[in-house]
Design a protein around this motif. Structure first.
Motif, PDB file in Angstrom:
ATOM      1  N   PHE B 160       0.939  -0.872   0.064  1.00 25.56           N
ATOM      2  CA  PHE B 160       0.404  -0.162  -0.003  1.00 25.56           C
ATOM      3  C   PHE B 160       0.829   1.117   0.080  1.00 25.56           C
ATOM      4  O   PHE B 160       0.765   2.102  -0.403  1.00 25.56           O
ATOM      5  N   ASN B 346      -7.612   4.788   0.369  1.00 24.90           N
ATOM      6  CA  ASN B 346      -8.362   4.102   0.740  1.00 24.90           C
ATOM      7  C   ASN B 346      -8.756   3.885   1.795  1.00 24.90           C
ATOM      8  O   ASN B 346      -8.410   4.802   3.202  1.00 24.90           O
ATOM      9  N   SER B 348     -10.037   1.434   5.047  1.00 25.14           N
ATOM     10  CA  SER B 348      -9.575  -0.114   5.203  1.00 25.14           C
ATOM     11  C   SER B 348     -10.244   0.143   6.753  1.00 25.14           C
ATOM     12  O   SER B 348     -10.055   0.685   8.458  1.00 25.14           O
ATOM     13  N   ALA B 353     -11.374  -6.764   7.570  1.00 24.13           N
ATOM     14  CA  ALA B 353      -9.786  -7.725   7.363  1.00 24.13           C
ATOM     15  C   ALA B 353      -9.881  -9.026   7.711  1.00 24.13           C
ATOM     16  O   ALA B 353      -9.569 -10.360   7.274  1.00 24.13           O
ATOM     17  N   GLY B 361      -6.294  -4.851   9.207  1.00 21.49           N
ATOM     18  CA  GLY B 361      -5.997  -3.930   8.680  1.00 21.49           C
ATOM     19  C   GLY B 361      -4.706  -3.902   8.240  1.00 21.49           C
ATOM     20  O   GLY B 361      -4.418  -2.905   6.637  1.00 21.49           O
ATOM     21  N   TYR B 364      -3.491  -6.566   5.994  1.00 22.45           N
ATOM     22  CA  TYR B 364      -4.252  -6.293   4.956  1.00 22.45           C
ATOM     23  C   TYR B 364      -4.044  -5.932   3.571  1.00 22.45           C
ATOM     24  O   TYR B 364      -3.512  -5.576   2.546  1.00 22.45           O
ATOM     25  N   THR B 365      -4.004  -4.148   3.715  1.00 20.67           N
ATOM     26  CA  THR B 365      -3.961  -2.465   3.386  1.00 20.67           C
ATOM     27  C   THR B 365      -2.241  -3.642   2.518  1.00 20.67           C
ATOM     28  O   THR B 365      -2.173  -2.818   1.267  1.00 20.67           O
ATOM     29  N   LEU B 402      -7.965  -3.591  -7.456  1.00 21.51           N
ATOM     30  CA  LEU B 402      -8.257  -2.809  -6.107  1.00 21.51           C
ATOM     31  C   LEU B 402      -9.577  -2.927  -5.465  1.00 21.51           C
ATOM     32  O   LEU B 402     -10.295  -3.235  -5.033  1.00 21.51           O
ATOM     33  N   ASN B 403     -10.228  -1.647  -6.420  1.00 18.22           N
ATOM     34  CA  ASN B 403     -11.739  -1.688  -5.716  1.00 18.22           C
ATOM     35  C   ASN B 403     -12.886  -2.835  -6.323  1.00 18.22           C
ATOM     36  O   ASN B 403     -13.641  -3.020  -4.978  1.00 18.22           O
ATOM     37  N   LEU B 407      -9.576  -3.458  -1.809  1.00 22.05           N
ATOM     38  CA  LEU B 407      -9.006  -1.966  -1.788  1.00 22.05           C
ATOM     39  C   LEU B 407      -9.743  -1.104  -2.584  1.00 22.05           C
ATOM     40  O   LEU B 407      -9.255  -0.421  -3.003  1.00 22.05           O
ATOM     41  N   THR B 409     -10.645   2.945  -4.115  1.00 19.76           N
ATOM     42  CA  THR B 409     -10.119   3.807  -3.515  1.00 19.76           C
ATOM     43  C   THR B 409     -11.186   5.238  -4.285  1.00 19.76           C
ATOM     44  O   THR B 409     -12.047   4.560  -4.338  1.00 19.76           O
TER      45      THR B 409
END
Lengths: 424, 424
Positions: B160, B346, B348, B353, B361, B364-365, B402-403, B407, B409
């Motif tokens: 990330f 983003n 999160s 997660a 998280g 996760y990111t 990623l959407n 994740l 945006t």
């Protein structure tokens, strides 16, 4: 040889064990009184440290009568090696100011050789923190009978605290009506400044171990448990002014509670906010633990030993240490039926200590009293021929002697604040 | 075999290196997309950790198409062993989410075998802290020519931050008038709570190393040096609200400054007062040092490794972690000559997660974006055949993918706050 022995009938030769800041004070003070104490030896695990102290004693011209400080290397955990050293040097008094972990091996060597033993802090097992009270029962007092059987004088806890504060407790107790004393509060304030981000005034390992376990105090004639920094008091004290201190676990509570009939005996240590913050962070993270942890690389490490390794060497603080200490006992009871509180105390100055013996004030207050105890053994006044804590001995010659050799005692009560000395 | 290859013409088999919290996320996400990625392997120094991740992937039924996670033991510092493993497994993509110390040996194995390489953090030499900027020049970029010569796709910093924030920087840059962007400020806020006294969200050793050295930022088109916690900003951010963050040294500044024509590129990390206090105490005492110290017992120890040993394992935080992260880029420039600021970001959620992949998280990111990068290599869109940082690639398919895979945006500007997606 005969001539020599006649010339110093009361002289007793001394072996100092340890070579830290307190040992340095002890060495200087023994040298300053070698008309009473005779030959002075110092031994530690590290010969270089002993030699540095010998050099310091020489540089400051501390010997009253021309002499040298004899240095030796010894592992104080090794009783047979100590016995050999005591026999080879022919000393009659051992002043143990090494790590708290070596007390029992040093005491054992003294019992075996029949020489006097003095220490300034309770024995500790490096693997344990804060054992069952009274602490003296766990190691020292188990050797009481053997000391008596061998006519060995063993004076426990003969530094400042424990040590002078035990004598103060005894004096305050004796000043009051019999059985009237309700409270002895020992207060230890270091209002000095060492100028470092953080440092401990003596071995960090021993210093932190005092605060990481249960805080035992003697209240309502029984043991009470608290945590460090849980109970706070504020006093307006002579010279150092208004100061906060915290109920702490400490050696002297564990002997005074057995030897004096007093329901409340507490020890209070002064701390600033910054000290408490650093301590709390280290403690909360587990970095003050004496239990080993394993690193990701598989190395077994005791966190507390690493913290010790990164902190300043306490003896390095001395040159820049300024300010004063105030340590004393508040004793409450009645005198002729009237409720009374006395504060018996000493003020010491870090700079003065450094100028005199090259150590800071905390080492100075810890190191001078055991030398007084040794001198009183040499003169016979304290040569008890058994194991004792300071409060079991006559406090008056101790206080008088310390008034002369660097730690003057004062008393503050309803009649004012004045020097304390005794006609004997 | 021919039949099988025809059935998955674009499938590329993946080898995950590492078995920490991020690797767990990568494994789950690769499994969820094994219609694109094919066979999934995981290898680390500790077989047990790989097996635990395989069990977690099995328990959660993460595989989209029936499969198992293949586990292997390997020392990632040993390039020949890695080459052997890559050849034995026949993987075409390596996702390196192990320690930052192994990047160069893993990259070397990928270059030698001609397979794609993805990582999420810059290479570090364990003996050094915070080397000369730009950091990528010290290790990664020295292998650019070899990657190009061998037609090896190596995507650097594809987590990330670095990773998505590089894509955000690129998108913001491209939205603005050419040459008009004056500032890219990357802000990383973790507004979550793990309920522990203190913990780091990923390997404490790497975490602290980010903050103990010089803070390099790109300002006025040159490197500026600060100390950690010296420069602070406060932002009112979506979802997480008003938050303080501090100018920090971070990987992405070292590539964005080379790849985008922007005079000011800064990275800001959010910290609470408590974190800063604990960090300051440890740092001031020397406990975050990567240089060995010697204990009184003669044991050589690296303080930082002991701090790591006493802190909670970051992966243990996941079950009780609550709250959200907000990470994004504020980009300032002009659009059609009008001064504009956009925030591309983003949000999160730690609990989400954990429920999805068993990690918190922060892991996760960091772990989802390299899987997206692997998928884009598999589809050919990002199969660059050379070494690149994220901002050198087309950000649009990355953001769109990623959407969809966890994740999303969003963008906030004068027109409001809305989801960001692209028609390609």
């Amino acid at each position: 040889m005969n001539t020599n022995q006649q010339a110093k009938p009361n002289k007793k030769d001394v072996l100092i064990i340890g070579a830290g800041g307190v040992a340095q004070v002890v060495a200087h003070k023994c040298a300053m009184h070698n008309d009473v104490l005779g030959e002075i030896h110092i031994a530690s695990r590290t010969q270089d440290k002993c030699d540095a102290i010998a050099q310091s004693v020489k540089d400051k011209g501390s010997f009253k009568q021309a002499a040298i400080l004899h240095t030796h290397q010894v592992d104080a955990m090794d009783s047979p090696a100590l016995i050999q050293l005591i026999q080879n040097t022919g000393v009659q008094i051992v002043i143990n100011v090494g790590s708290s972990f070596i007390n029992m091996t040093v005491l054992e060597a003294c019992i075996e050789t029949g020489v006097a033993y003095i220490d300034t802090a309770i024995h500790e097992d490096p693997r344990k923190i804060c054992e069952t009270p009274p602490w003296y029962n766990n190691y020292e007092w188990q050797r009481k009978q053997r000391c008596a059987d061998n006519n060995v004088t063993a004076i426990l806890g003969a530094g400042f605290d424990p040590g002078m504060v035990n004598a103060y407790a005894r004096l305050g107790y004796d000043m009051m009506d019999k059985g009237s004393v309700t409270d002895i509060d020992i207060i230890d304030i270091n209002a000095g400044s060492h100028g470092k981000y953080f440092a401990t005034n003596f071995d960090p390992e021993i210093n932190f171990r005092e605060f990481t376990g249960t805080v035992y105090s003697w209240q309502d004639s029984k043991w009470q448990s608290n945590k460090m920094f849980e109970v706070k008091r504020t006093d307006d004290l002579p010279v150092v002014g208004v100061q906060n201190s915290y109920l702490s676990g400490h050696d002297e509570v564990h002997s005074l509670s057995a030897n004096l009939d007093v329901p409340n005996i507490r020890f209070w240590m002064g701390f600033g906010e910054h000290y408490i913050n650093v301590f709390t962070v280290l403690q909360s993270l587990g970095l003050l633990s004496e239990q080993p942890v394993m690193t990701a690389e598989g190395q077994e490490v005791i966190p507390l030993k690493v913290v010790k390794a990164v902190l300043p060497d306490p003896s390095s603080l001395a040159p820049n240490y300024t300010g004063k200490t105030c340590i004393g006992d508040k004793v409450k009871g009645t005198i002729n039926g009237v409720h009374t509180e006395v504060f018996i105390y000493n003020i010491s100055d870090h700079e003065d200590a450094y100028n005199e013996v090259g150590s800071q004030g905390i080492s100075y207050t810890a190191g001078v009293p055991p030398v007084a105890a040794a001198m009183l053994i040499a003169t016979g006044e304290w040569d008890a021929g058994k194991m004792v804590n300071i409060e079991e001995l006559d406090a008056k010659p101790f206080i008088n002697l310390l008034n002369k050799i660097g730690l003057p005692t004062r008393i503050k009560d309803s009649e004012g604040d004045r020097a304390l000395a005794f006609d004997i």
